[in-house]
Design an enzyme around this catalytic site. Sequence first.
Site, mmCIF file in Angstrom:
data_model
loop_
_atom_site.group_PDB
_atom_site.id
_atom_site.type_symbol
_atom_site.label_atom_id
_atom_site.label_comp_id
_atom_site.label_asym_id
_atom_site.label_seq_id
_atom_site.Cartn_x
_atom_site.Cartn_y
_atom_site.Cartn_z
ATOM 1 N N LYS A 15 45.850 7.786 42.197
ATOM 2 C CA LYS A 15 44.405 7.857 41.942
ATOM 3 C C LYS A 15 44.080 8.903 40.869
ATOM 4 O O LYS A 15 43.363 8.612 39.916
ATOM 5 C CB LYS A 15 43.660 8.167 43.254
ATOM 6 C CG LYS A 15 43.869 7.077 44.310
ATOM 7 C CD LYS A 15 43.099 7.353 45.594
ATOM 8 C CE LYS A 15 43.637 8.501 46.429
ATOM 9 N NZ LYS A 15 45.020 8.278 46.921
ATOM 10 N N THR A 16 44.626 10.103 41.036
ATOM 11 C CA THR A 16 44.377 11.164 40.049
ATOM 12 C C THR A 16 44.930 10.769 38.685
ATOM 13 O O THR A 16 44.286 10.980 37.652
ATOM 14 C CB THR A 16 45.057 12.482 40.501
ATOM 15 O OG1 THR A 16 44.764 12.690 41.877
ATOM 16 C CG2 THR A 16 44.579 13.658 39.683
ATOM 17 N N ASP A 32 38.209 14.405 44.225
ATOM 18 C CA ASP A 32 39.224 14.007 45.194
ATOM 19 C C ASP A 32 38.662 14.208 46.591
ATOM 20 O O ASP A 32 37.837 15.092 46.798
ATOM 21 C CB ASP A 32 40.469 14.884 44.981
ATOM 22 C CG ASP A 32 41.716 14.208 45.524
ATOM 23 O OD1 ASP A 32 41.642 13.027 45.924
ATOM 24 O OD2 ASP A 32 42.775 14.854 45.532
ATOM 25 N N THR A 89 40.987 8.506 50.828
ATOM 26 C CA THR A 89 42.113 7.834 51.474
ATOM 27 C C THR A 89 41.668 6.524 52.099
ATOM 28 O O THR A 89 42.417 5.565 52.143
ATOM 29 C CB THR A 89 42.740 8.742 52.546
ATOM 30 O OG1 THR A 89 41.688 9.319 53.324
ATOM 31 C CG2 THR A 89 43.545 9.842 51.900
ATOM 32 N N ARG A 121 54.686 9.426 44.504
ATOM 33 C CA ARG A 121 54.842 10.876 44.598
ATOM 34 C C ARG A 121 56.038 11.242 45.479
ATOM 35 O O ARG A 121 56.803 12.140 45.164
ATOM 36 C CB ARG A 121 53.584 11.544 45.128
ATOM 37 C CG ARG A 121 53.749 13.078 45.129
ATOM 38 C CD ARG A 121 52.563 13.791 45.676
ATOM 39 N NE ARG A 121 51.432 13.689 44.778
ATOM 40 C CZ ARG A 121 50.185 13.654 45.188
ATOM 41 N NH1 ARG A 121 49.917 13.684 46.469
ATOM 42 N NH2 ARG A 121 49.213 13.578 44.312
HETATM 43 P P1 ADP Z 1 46.903 10.424 44.252
HETATM 44 O O1 ADP Z 1 45.840 10.999 43.385
HETATM 45 O O2 ADP Z 1 46.637 9.004 44.642
HETATM 46 O O3 ADP Z 1 47.252 11.270 45.440
HETATM 47 P P2 ADP Z 1 48.606 10.958 41.950
HETATM 48 O O4 ADP Z 1 47.856 10.273 40.877
HETATM 49 O O5 ADP Z 1 48.498 12.440 42.020
HETATM 50 O O6 ADP Z 1 48.245 10.330 43.388
HETATM 51 O O7 ADP Z 1 50.138 10.514 41.811
HETATM 52 C C1 ADP Z 1 51.177 11.284 42.329
HETATM 53 C C2 ADP Z 1 52.347 11.306 41.382
HETATM 54 O O8 ADP Z 1 52.996 10.046 41.457
HETATM 55 C C3 ADP Z 1 51.958 11.516 39.928
HETATM 56 O O9 ADP Z 1 52.217 12.822 39.514
HETATM 57 C C4 ADP Z 1 52.855 10.579 39.149
HETATM 58 O O10 ADP Z 1 53.969 11.301 38.662
HETATM 59 C C5 ADP Z 1 53.340 9.589 40.163
HETATM 60 N N1 ADP Z 1 52.766 8.250 39.997
HETATM 61 C C6 ADP Z 1 51.711 7.734 40.651
HETATM 62 N N2 ADP Z 1 51.493 6.456 40.297
HETATM 63 C C7 ADP Z 1 52.430 6.155 39.391
HETATM 64 C C8 ADP Z 1 52.746 4.953 38.658
HETATM 65 N N3 ADP Z 1 52.053 3.827 38.814
HETATM 66 N N4 ADP Z 1 53.782 4.999 37.788
HETATM 67 C C9 ADP Z 1 54.503 6.135 37.660
HETATM 68 N N5 ADP Z 1 54.272 7.276 38.332
HETATM 69 C C10 ADP Z 1 53.250 7.298 39.191
#
Ligand code: ADP
Length: 334
Positions: free
Chosen positions: A64-65, A109, A158, A217
């Site tokens: 998401k981030t 977030d 979430t 992640r």
């Molecule tokens: P969320 O915000 O949903 O908790 P993040 O965007 O922080 O998740 O993603 C976590 C980590 O996973 C990121 O730092 C990135 O390295 C990796 N990641 C997430 N989605 C992908 C994707 N589609 N392809 C490659 N790496 C990804």
Amino acid sequence: ADYLRSASTEEPLEQANRLRPGDFSAFTGQRKTVERLQVMARAAKTRGDSLNHVLLSGPPGLGKTTLAHILGSEMGVGVRVISGPVIDKPSDLAGVLTSLEEGEILFIDEIHRIPKTVEEYLYTAIEDFYIDILIDQGPNARTVRLSLPRFCLVGATTRVGLLTAPLRNRFTLQSRLEYYDRKDLLTIAQRSCRLLEMEAETDGLLEIASRARGTPRILNNLILFARDFAQERSEGHLDRKTAAAALEMLEIDNNGLDEMDKRLLRFIAENYRGGPVGLKSLAVGVGEEVQTLEDVHEPFLIQEGYLQRTAQGRMLTAKGWQTIGLPMPEGFQK
Ligand code: ADP
């Protein structure tokens, strides 16, 4: 387990940030969401407009981030990141909103954890780009209208169900991120290895991918550990056997279940004959926070068919009983 804890908090490692994809072409999977965002971004760009507001939902660590940052670079605008629970007064929100630049993205977030008293100020902010702030008290009390730049709110949560309807309805686009399949995780793993200049056999990466709970992640954290493990125990060579040994050291089983998952399943079996059991009793019983159980463990266990949610509480499935190696009691309703 520590590697899971980092799935629900901010990125702990400098290294992990390096692995974050910077544009849509480097972002694997989530085809539906990516396509929607691309359509939205291109249209806004063509019109010279700011982006519409987006709500992204799904378990932690799915991207998401990352997508908010990709939208920012796609639009050529800045991205401000803030966490819902940190904004505890209307003036905190006003401070953030008034400091935004035209077109900028505000990423909130855990947007479902914004206090109710603050949430109401968001309504006019995202709908009509102003907020009415109450100044002074008693007979001098008056409201002052602050107009805001046209910004784009990207909210992350979430679970969509945690948002109030009035907030949820103000997002033009709502998109849910899903767990990644093994193929996509392998692609992500290969990209991470390239960036880390790390040599790994496809078999080794597949082993890790199939135990990463569908979560990039977690996958990246496992890869970083496997790299250390390979360096210490196998002359830097990551093959299937080395990967499996590294995962074993982390007590992650063949299905990607970790200690806490198994403790959960066993607790339901041994103390509640398979359920139903309420979430709070579960949390106390296994010594984990309700929020972590609900955001991290439960969705995965349900998706993989170990656990089911009923009106009375959580129950083991036949697969759940099988996994912990206990016989299902006579007459157990699954
Ligand atoms: P969320 O915000 O949903 O908790 P993040 O965007 O922080 O998740 O993603 C976590 C980590 O996973 C990121 O730092 C990135 O390295 C990796 N990641 C997430 N989605 C992908 C994707 N589609 N392809 C490659 N790496 C990804």
